[in-house]
Design a protein around this motif. Sequence first.
Motif, PDB file in Angstrom:
ATOM      1  N   ALA A 174       0.844  -1.277   0.182  1.00 22.95           N
ATOM      2  CA  ALA A 174      -0.104   0.046   0.226  1.00 22.95           C
ATOM      3  C   ALA A 174       0.785   1.134  -0.120  1.00 22.95           C
ATOM      4  O   ALA A 174       0.552   2.244  -0.751  1.00 22.95           O
ATOM      5  CB  ALA A 174      -0.837   0.244   1.177  1.00 22.95           C
ATOM      6  N   LEU A 175       2.106   1.201   0.966  1.00 18.94           N
ATOM      7  CA  LEU A 175       2.880   2.399   0.608  1.00 18.94           C
ATOM      8  C   LEU A 175       3.541   2.699  -0.593  1.00 18.94           C
ATOM      9  O   LEU A 175       3.760   3.684  -0.909  1.00 18.94           O
ATOM     10  CB  LEU A 175       3.811   2.148   1.820  1.00 18.94           C
ATOM     11  CG  LEU A 175       3.511   2.291   3.464  1.00 18.94           C
ATOM     12  CD1 LEU A 175       4.338   2.136   4.402  1.00 18.94           C
ATOM     13  CD2 LEU A 175       2.647   3.574   3.752  1.00 18.94           C
ATOM     14  N   GLU A 176       3.805   1.471  -1.260  1.00 20.66           N
ATOM     15  CA  GLU A 176       4.600   1.620  -2.697  1.00 20.66           C
ATOM     16  C   GLU A 176       3.538   2.507  -3.508  1.00 20.66           C
ATOM     17  O   GLU A 176       4.015   3.184  -4.301  1.00 20.66           O
ATOM     18  CB  GLU A 176       4.825   0.279  -3.083  1.00 20.66           C
ATOM     19  CG  GLU A 176       5.549   0.308  -4.362  1.00 20.66           C
ATOM     20  CD  GLU A 176       6.948   0.715  -4.250  1.00 20.66           C
ATOM     21  OE1 GLU A 176       7.603   1.238  -5.304  1.00 20.66           O
ATOM     22  OE2 GLU A 176       7.580   0.752  -3.119  1.00 20.66           O
ATOM     23  N   ALA A 177       2.474   1.866  -3.681  1.00 18.32           N
ATOM     24  CA  ALA A 177       1.146   2.580  -4.445  1.00 18.32           C
ATOM     25  C   ALA A 177       0.965   4.010  -3.883  1.00 18.32           C
ATOM     26  O   ALA A 177       0.790   4.829  -4.887  1.00 18.32           O
ATOM     27  CB  ALA A 177      -0.361   1.984  -4.136  1.00 18.32           C
ATOM     28  N   ALA A 178       0.980   4.454  -2.630  1.00 19.85           N
ATOM     29  CA  ALA A 178       1.040   5.748  -2.231  1.00 19.85           C
ATOM     30  C   ALA A 178       2.204   6.570  -2.644  1.00 19.85           C
ATOM     31  O   ALA A 178       1.933   7.619  -2.998  1.00 19.85           O
ATOM     32  CB  ALA A 178       0.896   5.831  -0.687  1.00 19.85           C
ATOM     33  N   GLY A 179       3.599   6.027  -2.434  1.00 17.40           N
ATOM     34  CA  GLY A 179       4.646   6.437  -2.996  1.00 17.40           C
ATOM     35  C   GLY A 179       4.702   6.974  -4.577  1.00 17.40           C
ATOM     36  O   GLY A 179       5.054   7.982  -4.993  1.00 17.40           O
ATOM     37  N   ASN A 180       4.229   5.842  -5.346  1.00 14.57           N
ATOM     38  CA  ASN A 180       3.849   5.915  -6.759  1.00 14.57           C
ATOM     39  C   ASN A 180       2.788   7.044  -7.034  1.00 14.57           C
ATOM     40  O   ASN A 180       2.853   7.830  -8.149  1.00 14.57           O
ATOM     41  CB  ASN A 180       3.593   4.870  -7.249  1.00 14.57           C
ATOM     42  CG  ASN A 180       4.662   3.788  -7.314  1.00 14.57           C
ATOM     43  OD1 ASN A 180       5.890   4.152  -7.059  1.00 14.57           O
ATOM     44  ND2 ASN A 180       4.364   2.531  -7.549  1.00 14.57           N
ATOM     45  N   ALA A 181       2.029   7.451  -6.053  1.00 14.32           N
ATOM     46  CA  ALA A 181       0.813   8.398  -6.156  1.00 14.32           C
ATOM     47  C   ALA A 181       1.438   9.756  -5.989  1.00 14.32           C
ATOM     48  O   ALA A 181       0.774  10.973  -6.160  1.00 14.32           O
ATOM     49  CB  ALA A 181      -0.323   8.215  -5.804  1.00 14.32           C
ATOM     50  N   GLY A 182       2.966   9.868  -5.690  1.00 15.00           N
ATOM     51  CA  GLY A 182       3.419  11.153  -5.210  1.00 15.00           C
ATOM     52  C   GLY A 182       3.318  11.631  -3.727  1.00 15.00           C
ATOM     53  O   GLY A 182       3.313  12.968  -3.445  1.00 15.00           O
ATOM     54  N   LEU A 183       3.028  10.739  -3.142  1.00 23.32           N
ATOM     55  CA  LEU A 183       2.628  10.870  -1.428  1.00 23.32           C
ATOM     56  C   LEU A 183       3.756  10.756  -0.654  1.00 23.32           C
ATOM     57  O   LEU A 183       4.493   9.748  -0.959  1.00 23.32           O
ATOM     58  CB  LEU A 183       1.434  10.387  -1.100  1.00 23.32           C
ATOM     59  CG  LEU A 183       0.140  10.503  -1.798  1.00 23.32           C
ATOM     60  CD1 LEU A 183      -0.967   9.603  -1.440  1.00 23.32           C
ATOM     61  CD2 LEU A 183      -0.340  11.962  -1.616  1.00 23.32           C
ATOM     62  N   VAL A 184       4.127  11.345   0.468  1.00 24.33           N
ATOM     63  CA  VAL A 184       4.953  11.173   1.420  1.00 24.33           C
ATOM     64  C   VAL A 184       4.675  10.080   2.224  1.00 24.33           C
ATOM     65  O   VAL A 184       3.266   9.948   2.698  1.00 24.33           O
ATOM     66  CB  VAL A 184       5.266  12.275   2.286  1.00 24.33           C
ATOM     67  CG1 VAL A 184       6.253  11.965   3.475  1.00 24.33           C
ATOM     68  CG2 VAL A 184       5.813  13.540   1.395  1.00 24.33           C
ATOM     69  N   THR A 185       5.273   8.930   2.594  1.00 24.11           N
ATOM     70  CA  THR A 185       4.744   7.698   3.213  1.00 24.11           C
ATOM     71  C   THR A 185       5.637   7.370   4.325  1.00 24.11           C
ATOM     72  O   THR A 185       6.721   7.868   4.680  1.00 24.11           O
ATOM     73  CB  THR A 185       4.715   6.653   2.385  1.00 24.11           C
ATOM     74  OG1 THR A 185       6.095   6.175   1.884  1.00 24.11           O
ATOM     75  CG2 THR A 185       3.814   6.760   1.095  1.00 24.11           C
ATOM     76  N   VAL A 186       4.986   6.880   5.560  1.00 25.44           N
ATOM     77  CA  VAL A 186       5.608   6.430   6.781  1.00 25.44           C
ATOM     78  C   VAL A 186       5.263   5.085   6.932  1.00 25.44           C
ATOM     79  O   VAL A 186       4.260   4.783   7.115  1.00 25.44           O
ATOM     80  CB  VAL A 186       5.374   7.215   7.978  1.00 25.44           C
ATOM     81  CG1 VAL A 186       6.096   6.860   9.187  1.00 25.44           C
ATOM     82  CG2 VAL A 186       5.844   8.941   7.617  1.00 25.44           C
ATOM     83  N   HIS A 187       6.228   4.175   7.133  1.00 29.68           N
ATOM     84  CA  HIS A 187       6.165   2.765   7.431  1.00 29.68           C
ATOM     85  C   HIS A 187       6.269   2.514   8.893  1.00 29.68           C
ATOM     86  O   HIS A 187       7.065   2.799   9.567  1.00 29.68           O
ATOM     87  CB  HIS A 187       6.968   1.928   6.727  1.00 29.68           C
ATOM     88  CG  HIS A 187       6.912   0.198   6.780  1.00 29.68           C
ATOM     89  ND1 HIS A 187       7.546  -0.304   7.950  1.00 29.68           N
ATOM     90  CD2 HIS A 187       6.028  -0.257   6.181  1.00 29.68           C
ATOM     91  CE1 HIS A 187       7.220  -1.511   7.800  1.00 29.68           C
ATOM     92  NE2 HIS A 187       6.250  -1.567   6.834  1.00 29.68           N
ATOM     93  N   GLY A 188       4.823   1.847   9.334  1.00 34.93           N
ATOM     94  CA  GLY A 188       4.974   1.695  10.794  1.00 34.93           C
ATOM     95  C   GLY A 188       3.374   1.851  11.291  1.00 34.93           C
ATOM     96  O   GLY A 188       2.552   2.154  10.702  1.00 34.93           O
TER      97      GLY A 188
END
Length: 354
Positions: A183-197
């Motif tokens: 899900a974070l990979e998809a969010a990152g590909n959408a140009g969003l800052v992501t935090v894993h945790g």
Amino acid sequence: MLGEFGDRSRSPGISGRPDFALVGLLRIPETQTSPWASLVRRVLFAVALLFGAALVVYIGRDGYKDNSGGELSFLDAFYYATVSLSTTGYGDIAPASASARLVNIVIITPLRVLFLIVLVGTTISVLTERSRQAFKIQRWRHSVRNHTVVVGYGTKGRTAIHAMLADGVQSADIVVVDTDTVALEAAGNAGLVTVHGSATQSDVLRLASVQNAASVIVATNRDDTAVLVTLTARELNKSAKIVVAIREAENIHLLRQSGADSVVVSSETAGRLLGIATTTPTVVEIMEDLLTPEEGFAVTERDVEPSEIGGSPRHLSDIVLGVVRSGQLHRVGEPAVDAIEAGDKLLYIRRVPK
């Protein structure tokens, strides 16, 4: 839930780690560039280094000795720069004077190092990726303010972000927190800052800079997790607007007590729309229209204009649904809002051009 509280108390202090150690946990979206454009840029940079070195040698040509005799031409200087930066070094042209040798130490040698870096740019780019990400993380953490933190990038979280983007919110002002790497990979590909945790841990929310956020959207899959995330977010930020989606209406009071400003019961809302659709499907269609800004209509809020003060909200050109006064919503038709006052906000239906 008690187990999650226990995990939270043993938090390893993620937000306090150095920026380099946060690479992989916090991801700043990269600007996408063509591989050919990157290659051309590197080649041009290498050529510029060659010309720069050749110019330095040509300016100080009196300090160089050519085995063939005669004064160095610019072509000779360019030849010397090429064999020197590539570390070939045939020795037919060499610095003879002290000043020329100093120039080689101070200028040519650093240029040689830069030139070699460009030649092995693919390998270097892999080695420097973490450093570049660490620098971006450091810059982002010092500048992010008044953003929106979205906890959970499932169907609800993605839809909420889509609605915000359609309403004019910039992707740089949205941070996604999730434990799912896909899900974070998809969010990152959408140009969003992501935090894993896990957002139940205060350090993870601090890493998302929730303490500086203007709003928090909690879109988790479990109601008990939503309660804990809301408690943690409210503890870190007393003023942010916290909106939570839950499955069961019986948990609304828990979310309110935990600090949620708005609670959306997803299952009941969907159930009402399903029930309405059996008799009046067009009502569901217009509700979808109002909840999807790019479809033509949107429910939004604005400040009152000076010319509207003292008038009735029912007599305005806009279709006004309610008046927000001192943070409290009053429906149109209530005696308290028969006359608009300064400082009021109008909740109205705005037409969005397609």
